[in-house]
Motif scaffolding. Structure first.
Motif, PDB file in Angstrom:
ATOM      1  N   SER A  94       0.863  -1.277   0.217  1.00  7.43           N
ATOM      2  CA  SER A  94       0.008   0.047   0.038  1.00  7.43           C
ATOM      3  C   SER A  94       0.945   1.192   0.056  1.00  7.43           C
ATOM      4  CB  SER A  94      -0.863   0.111   1.350  1.00  7.43           C
ATOM      5  OG  SER A  94      -0.239  -0.151   2.390  1.00  7.43           O
ATOM      6  N   ALA A  95       1.939   1.179   0.517  1.00  3.52           N
ATOM      7  CA  ALA A  95       2.779   2.316   0.798  1.00  3.52           C
ATOM      8  C   ALA A  95       3.176   2.903  -0.588  1.00  3.52           C
ATOM      9  CB  ALA A  95       3.816   2.378   1.744  1.00  3.52           C
ATOM     10  N   LEU A  96       4.018   1.662  -1.170  1.00  2.00           N
ATOM     11  CA  LEU A  96       4.651   1.752  -2.444  1.00  2.00           C
ATOM     12  C   LEU A  96       3.665   2.069  -3.550  1.00  2.00           C
ATOM     13  CD1 LEU A  96       6.851   1.935  -4.515  1.00  2.00           C
ATOM     14  CD2 LEU A  96       6.747  -0.667  -4.531  1.00  2.00           C
ATOM     15  N   PHE A  97       2.451   1.649  -3.514  1.00  2.00           N
ATOM     16  CA  PHE A  97       1.437   2.046  -4.681  1.00  2.00           C
ATOM     17  C   PHE A  97       1.008   3.318  -4.477  1.00  2.00           C
ATOM     18  CE2 PHE A  97      -3.299   2.347  -5.497  1.00  2.00           C
ATOM     19  CZ  PHE A  97      -3.292   1.874  -6.877  1.00  2.00           C
ATOM     20  N   ILE A 101       1.690   6.489  -7.255  1.00  2.76           N
ATOM     21  CA  ILE A 101       0.435   7.221  -7.949  1.00  2.76           C
ATOM     22  C   ILE A 101       0.588   8.705  -7.563  1.00  2.76           C
ATOM     23  CG2 ILE A 101      -2.050   7.645  -7.734  1.00  2.76           C
ATOM     24  CD1 ILE A 101      -1.015   4.989  -9.164  1.00  2.76           C
ATOM     25  N   LEU A 102       0.867   9.212  -6.426  1.00  4.64           N
ATOM     26  CA  LEU A 102       1.268  10.382  -6.144  1.00  4.64           C
ATOM     27  C   LEU A 102       2.497  11.143  -6.494  1.00  4.64           C
ATOM     28  CD1 LEU A 102      -1.233   9.783  -4.139  1.00  4.64           C
ATOM     29  CD2 LEU A 102      -0.002  10.954  -2.326  1.00  4.64           C
ATOM     30  N   SER A 103       3.266  10.253  -7.232  1.00  3.43           N
ATOM     31  CA  SER A 103       4.445  10.817  -7.610  1.00  3.43           C
ATOM     32  C   SER A 103       4.469  11.574  -9.086  1.00  3.43           C
ATOM     33  CB  SER A 103       5.703   9.661  -8.160  1.00  3.43           C
ATOM     34  OG  SER A 103       6.744  10.321  -8.557  1.00  3.43           O
ATOM     35  N   GLU A 105       6.545  11.976 -11.016  1.00  5.37           N
ATOM     36  CA  GLU A 105       7.531  11.401 -12.299  1.00  5.37           C
ATOM     37  C   GLU A 105       6.997  10.337 -12.831  1.00  5.37           C
ATOM     38  OE1 GLU A 105      10.302  13.290 -12.699  1.00  5.37           O
ATOM     39  OE2 GLU A 105       9.600  14.603 -11.158  1.00  5.37           O
ATOM     40  N   ILE A 106       5.733   9.882 -12.341  1.00  6.69           N
ATOM     41  CA  ILE A 106       5.351   8.523 -12.897  1.00  6.69           C
ATOM     42  C   ILE A 106       4.196   9.093 -13.865  1.00  6.69           C
ATOM     43  CG2 ILE A 106       4.154   6.359 -12.337  1.00  6.69           C
ATOM     44  CD1 ILE A 106       6.804   6.403 -11.293  1.00  6.69           C
ATOM     45  N   THR A 107       4.459   8.664 -15.131  1.00  9.33           N
ATOM     46  CA  THR A 107       3.412   8.930 -16.086  1.00  9.33           C
ATOM     47  C   THR A 107       2.198   8.501 -15.951  1.00  9.33           C
ATOM     48  OG1 THR A 107       3.871   6.950 -17.631  1.00  9.33           O
ATOM     49  CG2 THR A 107       5.306   8.844 -17.754  1.00  9.33           C
ATOM     50  N   LEU A 108       1.096   9.171 -16.654  1.00  2.00           N
ATOM     51  CA  LEU A 108      -0.515   8.780 -16.668  1.00  2.00           C
ATOM     52  C   LEU A 108      -0.520   7.381 -17.045  1.00  2.00           C
ATOM     53  CD1 LEU A 108      -2.248  12.150 -17.794  1.00  2.00           C
ATOM     54  CD2 LEU A 108      -2.027  10.871 -15.297  1.00  2.00           C
ATOM     55  N   THR A 109       0.347   6.994 -18.133  1.00  3.75           N
ATOM     56  CA  THR A 109       0.257   5.612 -18.416  1.00  3.75           C
ATOM     57  C   THR A 109       0.464   4.705 -17.485  1.00  3.75           C
ATOM     58  OG1 THR A 109       0.720   6.387 -20.783  1.00  3.75           O
ATOM     59  CG2 THR A 109       0.967   4.031 -20.418  1.00  3.75           C
ATOM     60  N   THR A 110       1.597   4.710 -16.872  1.00  2.00           N
ATOM     61  CA  THR A 110       1.994   3.944 -15.680  1.00  2.00           C
ATOM     62  C   THR A 110       0.975   3.952 -14.698  1.00  2.00           C
ATOM     63  OG1 THR A 110       4.387   4.065 -16.411  1.00  2.00           O
ATOM     64  CG2 THR A 110       3.866   3.584 -14.047  1.00  2.00           C
ATOM     65  N   TYR A 130      -6.306  12.655  -4.525  1.00  2.00           N
ATOM     66  CA  TYR A 130      -5.405  13.079  -5.561  1.00  2.00           C
ATOM     67  C   TYR A 130      -5.679  12.990  -7.050  1.00  2.00           C
ATOM     68  CZ  TYR A 130      -1.215  12.863  -8.385  1.00  2.00           C
ATOM     69  OH  TYR A 130      -0.188  13.067  -9.469  1.00  2.00           O
ATOM     70  N   LEU A 131      -6.348  11.980  -7.158  1.00  2.00           N
ATOM     71  CA  LEU A 131      -6.556  11.530  -8.700  1.00  2.00           C
ATOM     72  C   LEU A 131      -7.725  12.303  -9.195  1.00  2.00           C
ATOM     73  CD1 LEU A 131      -6.619   7.572  -8.495  1.00  2.00           C
ATOM     74  CD2 LEU A 131      -5.008   9.003  -9.652  1.00  2.00           C
ATOM     75  N   VAL A 132      -8.771  12.579  -8.248  1.00  2.00           N
ATOM     76  CA  VAL A 132      -9.818  13.587  -8.873  1.00  2.00           C
ATOM     77  C   VAL A 132      -9.414  14.899  -9.110  1.00  2.00           C
ATOM     78  CG1 VAL A 132     -11.458  11.845  -7.726  1.00  2.00           C
ATOM     79  CG2 VAL A 132     -10.662  13.879  -6.474  1.00  2.00           C
ATOM     80  N   THR A 133      -8.280  15.329  -8.451  1.00  2.00           N
ATOM     81  CA  THR A 133      -8.055  16.752  -8.479  1.00  2.00           C
ATOM     82  C   THR A 133      -6.744  16.966  -9.584  1.00  2.00           C
ATOM     83  OG1 THR A 133      -6.371  16.449  -6.447  1.00  2.00           O
ATOM     84  CG2 THR A 133      -8.634  17.510  -6.325  1.00  2.00           C
TER      85      THR A 133
END
Length: 236
Positions: A94-97, A101-103, A105-110, A130-133
């Motif tokens: 859960s912590a890594l996930f 997601i909040l990074s 640097e991680i693309t939307l595709t990833t 985070y996702l909805v905003t």
């Protein structure tokens, strides 16, 4: 430029400052030498990851993670395609996930791939908010995953932002859940008119409801600054 392994080994083991170290490792490559992760300082390890000195493998990830969870996230961000290809060999908790997601640097595709694989077990309210905003491209599947984790005020704004992915059944369900904002809109037992305050958001909502067949028509009334929606009843 490819240089003798000993030169790179000497540079890695030297006490030179990080700026000079970064310059050398960005411009020089060893023939076969790979610096041992356990012997590196965190700053040097981060620089080597930045210039892709290590190939991506689950084993390298584990070693880097043991050194620093923060730097291991940098390693994943720098090698996202290879990471996804090796996802079954990486322990995603859960912590890594949440970190992924909040990074930024991680693309939307990833992120989309990670959410499709792990969201049912690892999604939480922080990630949902985070996702909805963000600019994340929602489908009805991901919409439904985050919906229960939001408070009603956020649900309303989220709903209005994604009218285009909702169908007639989705609207019926959502109006029941947001009845404090949309009284009488969930009642489709008979033909009747519902008034909403005039606004650009409500006009877009009315247009989408007419498009999917939830209402038969709508009109603007300047006198009381309202939009009147004519509900199309469910056929018995």
């Amino acid at each position: 430029m490819t240089v003798d392994d000993k030169l790179i080994c000497d540079i890695v083991n030297s006490d030179i400052d990080n700026t000079s170290f970064s310059y050398f490792v960005h411009h020089l490559r060893a023939k076969s030498y790979t610096p041992p992760i356990s012997n590196l300082s965190e700053s040097k390890l981060s620089i080597l990851i930045e210039c892709r000195y290590f190939p991506f493998t689950p084993d390298y990830y584990a070693k880097i993670h043991n050194k620093s969870s923060t730097i291991s996230l940098e390693y994943l961000a720098k090698n996202q395609e290879a990471f996804i290809e090796s996802i079954e060999s990486i322990a995603i908790d859960s912590a890594l996930f949440e970190d992924l997601i909040l990074s930024e640097e991680i693309t939307l595709t990833t992120k989309s791939k990670l959410i499709s694989l792990f969201s049912k077990s690892l999604m939480n309210s922080s990630i949902a908010l985070y996702l909805v905003t963000s600019s994340f491209p929602f489908t009805i599947s991901t919409f439904n995953l985050v919906w229960p984790l939001l408070d009603p005020a956020v649900q309303k704004q989220f709903f209005l932002k994604h009218l285009d992915i909702l169908d007639i059944d989705d609207f019926c369900r959502i109006f029941k859940q947001l009845s404090s904002f949309y009284p009488n809109l969930c009642d489709r037992t008979s033909r009747h008119t519902v008034k909403l305050p005039t606004s650009s958001e409500n006009r877009r909502l009315a247009s989408r409801l007419k498009e999917v067949g939830y209402i038969s028509s709508f009109d603007d009334f300047e006198k009381d600054r309202s939009i009147r929606l004519r509900i199309r009843p469910i056929k018995q």
